[in-house]
Design an enzyme around this catalytic site. Structure first.
Site, PDB file in Angstrom:
ATOM      1  N   HIS A 257       0.841  -1.209   0.000  1.00  0.00           N
ATOM      2  CA  HIS A 257       0.000   0.000   0.000  1.00  0.00           C
ATOM      3  C   HIS A 257       0.874   1.257   0.000  1.00  0.00           C
ATOM      4  O   HIS A 257       0.630   2.213  -0.739  1.00  0.00           O
ATOM      5  CB  HIS A 257      -0.883   0.050   1.255  1.00  0.00           C
ATOM      6  CG  HIS A 257      -1.968  -0.975   1.309  1.00  0.00           C
ATOM      7  ND1 HIS A 257      -2.197  -1.759   2.415  1.00  0.00           N
ATOM      8  CD2 HIS A 257      -2.908  -1.333   0.411  1.00  0.00           C
ATOM      9  CE1 HIS A 257      -3.227  -2.554   2.197  1.00  0.00           C
ATOM     10  NE2 HIS A 257      -3.681  -2.313   0.978  1.00  0.00           N
TER      11      HIS A 257
ATOM     12  N   LYS B 219     -15.461  -7.913   2.814  1.00  0.00           N
ATOM     13  CA  LYS B 219     -14.387  -8.390   3.695  1.00  0.00           C
ATOM     14  C   LYS B 219     -14.794  -8.196   5.147  1.00  0.00           C
ATOM     15  O   LYS B 219     -15.303  -7.131   5.511  1.00  0.00           O
ATOM     16  CB  LYS B 219     -13.097  -7.592   3.446  1.00  0.00           C
ATOM     17  CG  LYS B 219     -12.504  -7.776   2.060  1.00  0.00           C
ATOM     18  CD  LYS B 219     -11.258  -6.910   1.891  1.00  0.00           C
ATOM     19  CE  LYS B 219     -10.655  -7.064   0.508  1.00  0.00           C
ATOM     20  NZ  LYS B 219      -9.546  -6.103   0.280  1.00  0.00           N
TER      21      LYS B 219
ATOM     22  N   SER C 211      -3.129  -7.842   2.784  1.00  0.00           N
ATOM     23  CA  SER C 211      -3.514  -7.694   4.197  1.00  0.00           C
ATOM     24  C   SER C 211      -4.081  -9.006   4.745  1.00  0.00           C
ATOM     25  O   SER C 211      -3.826  -9.372   5.897  1.00  0.00           O
ATOM     26  CB  SER C 211      -4.572  -6.596   4.340  1.00  0.00           C
ATOM     27  OG  SER C 211      -4.081  -5.362   3.879  1.00  0.00           O
TER      28      SER C 211
HETATM   29  O1  PNS Z   1      -8.715  -2.434  -0.159  1.00  0.00           O
HETATM   30  P1  PNS Z   1     -10.006  -2.800  -0.826  1.00  0.00           P
HETATM   31  O2  PNS Z   1     -10.803  -3.741   0.048  1.00  0.00           O
HETATM   32  O3  PNS Z   1      -9.780  -3.339  -2.213  1.00  0.00           O
HETATM   33  O4  PNS Z   1     -10.819  -1.452  -1.010  1.00  0.00           O
HETATM   34  C1  PNS Z   1     -12.167  -1.463  -1.468  1.00  0.00           C
HETATM   35  C2  PNS Z   1     -12.869  -0.151  -1.032  1.00  0.00           C
HETATM   36  C3  PNS Z   1     -12.847  -0.055   0.488  1.00  0.00           C
HETATM   37  C4  PNS Z   1     -12.131   1.022  -1.618  1.00  0.00           C
HETATM   38  C5  PNS Z   1     -14.346  -0.186  -1.557  1.00  0.00           C
HETATM   39  O5  PNS Z   1     -15.028  -1.275  -0.971  1.00  0.00           O
HETATM   40  C6  PNS Z   1     -15.083   1.122  -1.256  1.00  0.00           C
HETATM   41  O6  PNS Z   1     -14.919   2.067  -2.003  1.00  0.00           O
HETATM   42  N1  PNS Z   1     -15.854   1.174  -0.138  1.00  0.00           N
HETATM   43  C7  PNS Z   1     -16.561   2.357   0.264  1.00  0.00           C
HETATM   44  C8  PNS Z   1     -18.070   2.219  -0.017  1.00  0.00           C
HETATM   45  C9  PNS Z   1     -18.343   2.369  -1.503  1.00  0.00           C
HETATM   46  O7  PNS Z   1     -18.129   3.408  -2.095  1.00  0.00           O
HETATM   47  N2  PNS Z   1     -18.855   1.275  -2.095  1.00  0.00           N
HETATM   48  C10 PNS Z   1     -19.182   1.244  -3.517  1.00  0.00           C
HETATM   49  C11 PNS Z   1     -17.959   0.860  -4.339  1.00  0.00           C
HETATM   50  S1  PNS Z   1     -18.283   0.870  -6.078  1.00  0.00           S
END
Ligand code: PNS
Length: 168
Positions: free
Chosen positions: A17, A41, A132
């Site tokens: 990261h 997750k 992670s």
């Molecule tokens: O590290 P990750 O798990 O790949 O990150 C994914 C993350 C947290 C960036 C994504 O799940 C997210 O944007 N979550 C916030 C809520 C949201 O906007 N959901 C719609 C995504 S299209």
């Protein structure tokens, strides 16, 4: 000033990261690490703890580029957060094709929802195997992760898992 968000679960932050945030900071004036919930997750650390570990990693890096990176918890949709802070884009690191397959639908959905663009950055191959989820699994089983994550992260994971501190 061009603001971008580096979003992610960061449960916990890894050196992979940090590599992507460092690359983003070389290209954009204002980089905000957005610590968010991924409904796919099950989290171990709470969002504030994750954000605190990201902040500590940036501060302790001693790198001027990283010292100016901001950190925030994303309370809801990423696109709403981007709008609130005036971010023009999202920067996401890719370790390989699997990451692209997972990220592309989110990138397209974010653009559909608000027009925000996603910039994909290939990460350093040294960290292509670092995730992670694997870090947490290794710690759960008492294995070493010190060369995979920033300082302070192994202790935070052990504490969240109810394990005794190292050396005690
Ligand atoms: O590290 P990750 O798990 O790949 O990150 C994914 C993350 C947290 C960036 C994504 O799940 C997210 O944007 N979550 C916030 C809520 C949201 O906007 N959901 C719609 C995504 S299209």
């Amino acid at each position: 000033m061009t603001t971008v968000v580096c979003p992610g679960s960061f449960d916990p932050i890894t050196l992979g990261h940090l590599d992507v945030v460092r690359r983003a900071a070389t290209m954009f004036d204002d980089v905000v690490v957005g610590v968010a919930k991924n409904p796919g997750k099950s989290g171990l650390l709470d969002l504030e703890t994750r954000a605190g570990l990201v902040r500590a990693a940036l501060e302790s890096s001693g790198e001027p580029g990283l010292a100016r990176v901001r950190v925030a918890v994303v309370p809801g949709l990423l696109v709403d957060f981007c709008r609130e802070i005036g971010a023009v884009g999202v920067v996401k690191g890719l370790r390989g094709g699997g990451d692209f397959d997972a990220e592309q639908p989110m990138a397209l959905m974010n653009r559909h929802l608000s027009g925000v663009e996603t910039i994909f950055l290939p990460g350093d191959q040294r960290y292509a195997h670092v995730a992670s989820s694997l870090v947490k699994d290794i710690v759960r089983h008492g294995g070493p992760v010190d060369d995979l994550v920033p300082a302070g992260v192994p202790e935070a994971l052990r504490s969240a898992l109810g394990q005794p501190a190292a050396g005690s």
